[in-house]
Write a protein that holds these residues in place. Structure first.
Motif, short mmCIF file in Angstrom:
data_model
loop_
_atom_site.label_atom_id
_atom_site.label_comp_id
_atom_site.label_asym_id
_atom_site.label_seq_id
_atom_site.Cartn_x
_atom_site.Cartn_y
_atom_site.Cartn_z
N MET A 101 0.83 -1.22 0.00
CA MET A 101 0.00 0.00 0.00
C MET A 101 0.87 1.26 0.00
SD MET A 101 -3.26 -1.08 0.31
CE MET A 101 -4.27 -2.43 0.98
N THR A 102 1.88 1.27 -0.87
CA THR A 102 2.77 2.44 -0.97
C THR A 102 2.82 2.93 -2.42
OG1 THR A 102 4.74 1.03 -1.27
CG2 THR A 102 4.20 1.71 0.99
N SER A 103 1.66 3.01 -3.05
CA SER A 103 1.61 3.32 -4.48
C SER A 103 1.89 4.79 -4.78
CB SER A 103 0.26 2.93 -5.07
OG SER A 103 -0.79 3.61 -4.41
N GLY A 104 1.73 5.69 -3.78
CA GLY A 104 2.02 7.10 -4.01
C GLY A 104 0.80 7.98 -4.18
N HIS A 105 -0.38 7.48 -3.85
CA HIS A 105 -1.60 8.29 -3.90
C HIS A 105 -1.95 8.81 -2.50
CE1 HIS A 105 -2.34 5.66 -7.53
NE2 HIS A 105 -2.53 6.87 -8.02
N ASP A 106 -2.29 10.09 -2.40
CA ASP A 106 -2.81 10.62 -1.14
C ASP A 106 -4.28 10.25 -0.95
OD1 ASP A 106 -0.39 11.75 -0.46
OD2 ASP A 106 -0.90 13.75 -1.22
N SER A 107 -5.03 10.25 -2.03
CA SER A 107 -6.45 9.86 -1.99
C SER A 107 -6.59 8.54 -2.73
CB SER A 107 -7.32 10.93 -2.65
OG SER A 107 -7.22 12.16 -1.95
N PRO A 108 -6.74 7.45 -2.01
CA PRO A 108 -6.72 6.13 -2.64
C PRO A 108 -7.81 5.97 -3.70
CG PRO A 108 -6.54 5.94 -0.26
CD PRO A 108 -6.90 7.36 -0.55
N PRO A 109 -7.47 5.49 -4.88
CA PRO A 109 -8.47 5.26 -5.92
C PRO A 109 -9.35 4.05 -5.61
CG PRO A 109 -6.22 5.34 -6.82
CD PRO A 109 -6.11 5.21 -5.35
N LEU A 110 -10.51 4.05 -6.22
CA LEU A 110 -11.40 2.87 -6.25
C LEU A 110 -11.87 2.43 -4.88
CD1 LEU A 110 -9.59 0.85 -9.08
CD2 LEU A 110 -11.74 2.10 -9.27
N TRP A 111 -12.15 3.40 -3.97
CA TRP A 111 -12.87 3.07 -2.75
C TRP A 111 -14.25 2.53 -3.10
CZ3 TRP A 111 -11.11 2.29 1.90
CH2 TRP A 111 -9.96 2.95 2.34
N SER A 112 -14.90 1.91 -2.16
CA SER A 112 -16.18 1.26 -2.44
C SER A 112 -17.20 2.24 -3.01
CB SER A 112 -16.73 0.58 -1.18
OG SER A 112 -16.86 1.51 -0.13
N ASP A 113 -17.28 3.45 -2.47
CA ASP A 113 -18.25 4.43 -2.99
C ASP A 113 -17.92 4.82 -4.42
OD1 ASP A 113 -19.54 4.33 -0.59
OD2 ASP A 113 -18.82 6.27 0.15
N GLU A 114 -16.63 4.98 -4.70
CA GLU A 114 -16.23 5.33 -6.06
C GLU A 114 -16.51 4.18 -7.01
OE1 GLU A 114 -12.45 7.27 -8.46
OE2 GLU A 114 -12.03 5.92 -6.79
N ARG A 115 -16.21 2.97 -6.59
CA ARG A 115 -16.49 1.80 -7.44
C ARG A 115 -17.97 1.72 -7.79
NH1 ARG A 115 -13.23 -0.98 -3.51
NH2 ARG A 115 -15.00 -2.25 -2.82
N ALA A 116 -18.81 2.07 -6.83
CA ALA A 116 -20.26 1.97 -7.05
C ALA A 116 -20.77 3.02 -8.03
CB ALA A 116 -20.99 2.10 -5.72
N SER A 117 -20.08 4.16 -8.13
CA SER A 117 -20.58 5.27 -8.94
C SER A 117 -19.77 5.55 -10.20
CB SER A 117 -20.64 6.54 -8.09
OG SER A 117 -19.34 6.89 -7.63
N LEU A 118 -18.63 4.86 -10.36
CA LEU A 118 -17.72 5.16 -11.46
C LEU A 118 -18.36 4.86 -12.82
CD1 LEU A 118 -14.75 6.14 -11.77
CD2 LEU A 118 -14.09 3.73 -11.84
N GLN A 119 -18.34 5.84 -13.71
CA GLN A 119 -18.90 5.64 -15.04
C GLN A 119 -17.97 4.81 -15.93
OE1 GLN A 119 -22.12 6.71 -16.00
NE2 GLN A 119 -22.13 6.94 -13.77
N GLU A 120 -16.66 4.99 -15.75
CA GLU A 120 -15.68 4.23 -16.52
C GLU A 120 -15.73 2.75 -16.12
OE1 GLU A 120 -13.46 2.77 -18.90
OE2 GLU A 120 -13.11 4.95 -19.07
N LYS A 121 -16.00 1.89 -17.10
CA LYS A 121 -16.09 0.45 -16.81
C LYS A 121 -14.72 -0.21 -16.68
CE LYS A 121 -20.59 0.53 -17.07
NZ LYS A 121 -21.37 0.56 -15.82
N ASP A 122 -13.72 0.39 -17.30
CA ASP A 122 -12.37 -0.17 -17.25
C ASP A 122 -11.64 0.46 -16.06
OD1 ASP A 122 -9.74 -0.96 -17.59
OD2 ASP A 122 -9.75 -0.71 -19.77
N TRP A 123 -11.68 -0.24 -14.94
CA TRP A 123 -11.11 0.34 -13.71
C TRP A 123 -9.59 0.43 -13.78
CZ3 TRP A 123 -14.34 -2.52 -9.39
CH2 TRP A 123 -15.68 -2.09 -9.47
N VAL A 124 -8.96 -0.44 -14.54
CA VAL A 124 -7.50 -0.33 -14.74
C VAL A 124 -7.18 0.98 -15.44
CG1 VAL A 124 -5.52 -1.28 -15.97
CG2 VAL A 124 -7.08 -2.81 -14.74
#
Length: 303
Positions: A101-124
């Motif tokens: 968990m040392t990827s370099g993001h201050d705001s972690p991507p793909l939290w559960s709320d973001e996953r539920a609302s993300l319009q982009e289907k390609d999460w990678v």
């Protein structure tokens, strides 16, 4: 009422901690168990991450991936906007960084709320589009997105989803049948969450970890990998049992223990020095309160 767990049940009841199931093993034997309404499969949330870690260890053993592989080795065409701080692209993030968990993001991507609302289907693609805030490999920030990317890397490396890869190598040998594990819109095993198990099955996983990857006379996962994954790999700044450090998708605990840990009090606590496993399923936000009750009212009966 369970005799050995009476004090634990009394304290979680008094403190209104919604624990649903607890099992205690020592030296491979069930010492006691208690269930609020039976033991059925529940969503394990981030306990799932520790299973994804097992897939990494197996793929490393099979020579299909190594910890210095980068996201760019598998996803070279996805690009973030250039960073004004001259930080590297997400393509430079190593598998080792994701595990710790040392990827370099201050705001972690793909939290559960973001996953539920993300319009982009390609999460990678979404993850790879996000600029870094600091150099990878230096500081811990808990990130479910990092674990999802581990799952995506493994799928690219082994040619199967993490779930399918683990079925013959881990789930079936442990007797875990008909496994359900949620996926991304494009069918990548979620990795960071979404695995369904009952507490007896979770305690089985704990016993497998305690035995350093051996089960029924077979070495399912290399013992060296279990030891590495469950050792402190990075410092953490949280309170209580969240400030003891982090391994590879495992939390380090107080009391010479480590744990797989999921939101709302899913725990698989391993105490190697006393050969014990404590598995808990809950629906409770005060997770440290549950762990405090474990240390105060279950640990003494094991020592």
């Amino acid at each position: 009422m369970s005799n050995k767990l009476t004090d634990f049940i009394d304290i979680i009841t008094a403190q209104v901690l919604n624990v649903q199931s607890v099992r205690v093993l020592q030296h491979g034997q069930l010492l006691d168990e208690w269930h609020q309404n039976g033991d059925y499969r529940r969503l394990q949330h981030s306990v799932s991450k520790s299973f994804t870690c097992m897939a990494v260890g197996l793929a490393v053993q099979e020579g299909l991936i190594n910890l210095d592989n980068t996201l760019g080795d598998y996803f070279p065409h996805d690009q973030a906007q250039p960073s004004p701080l001259e930080l590297p692209s997400p393509r430079e993030i190593k598998l080792r960084d994701l595990l710790r968990m040392t990827s370099g993001h201050d705001s972690p991507p793909l939290w559960s709320d973001e996953r539920a609302s993300l319009q982009e289907k390609d999460w990678v693609k979404h993850y790879m589009s996000l600029s870094l805030d600091r150099m990878p490999g230096e500081h811990f920030t808990y990130s479910s997105g990092d674990t999802f990317m581990i799952s995506a890397m493994l799928q690219a490396a082994v040619g199967q989803t993490v779930k399918d890869y683990l079925i013959p190598r881990l789930f079936e040998p442990l007797g875990l049948d008909n496994i359900e594990w949620e996926t991304s819109p494009l069918g990548i095993t979620l990795g960071c969450a979404g695995l369904w198990l009952n507490n007896e099955e979770l305690s089985r996983f704990g016993q497998f970890l305690l035995q350093e990857g051996r089960w029924n006379g077979r070495q399912l996962v290399p013992s060296e990998w279990i030891r590495e994954a469950t050792s402190r790999q990075i410092e953490t700044t949280g309170d209580g049992d969240w400030g003891q450090g982090y391994g590879y998708q495992f939390w380090i605990c107080s009391h010479n223990a480590y744990r797989a840990d999921g939101a709302y009090g899913q725990f698989c606590i391993i105490l190697p020095s006393i050969q014990a496993v404590i598995s808990i399923n809950s629906e409770e936000e005060n997770m440290q309160g549950i762990l405090n009750a474990v240390w105060e009212h279950i640990l003494p009966m094991l020592c």
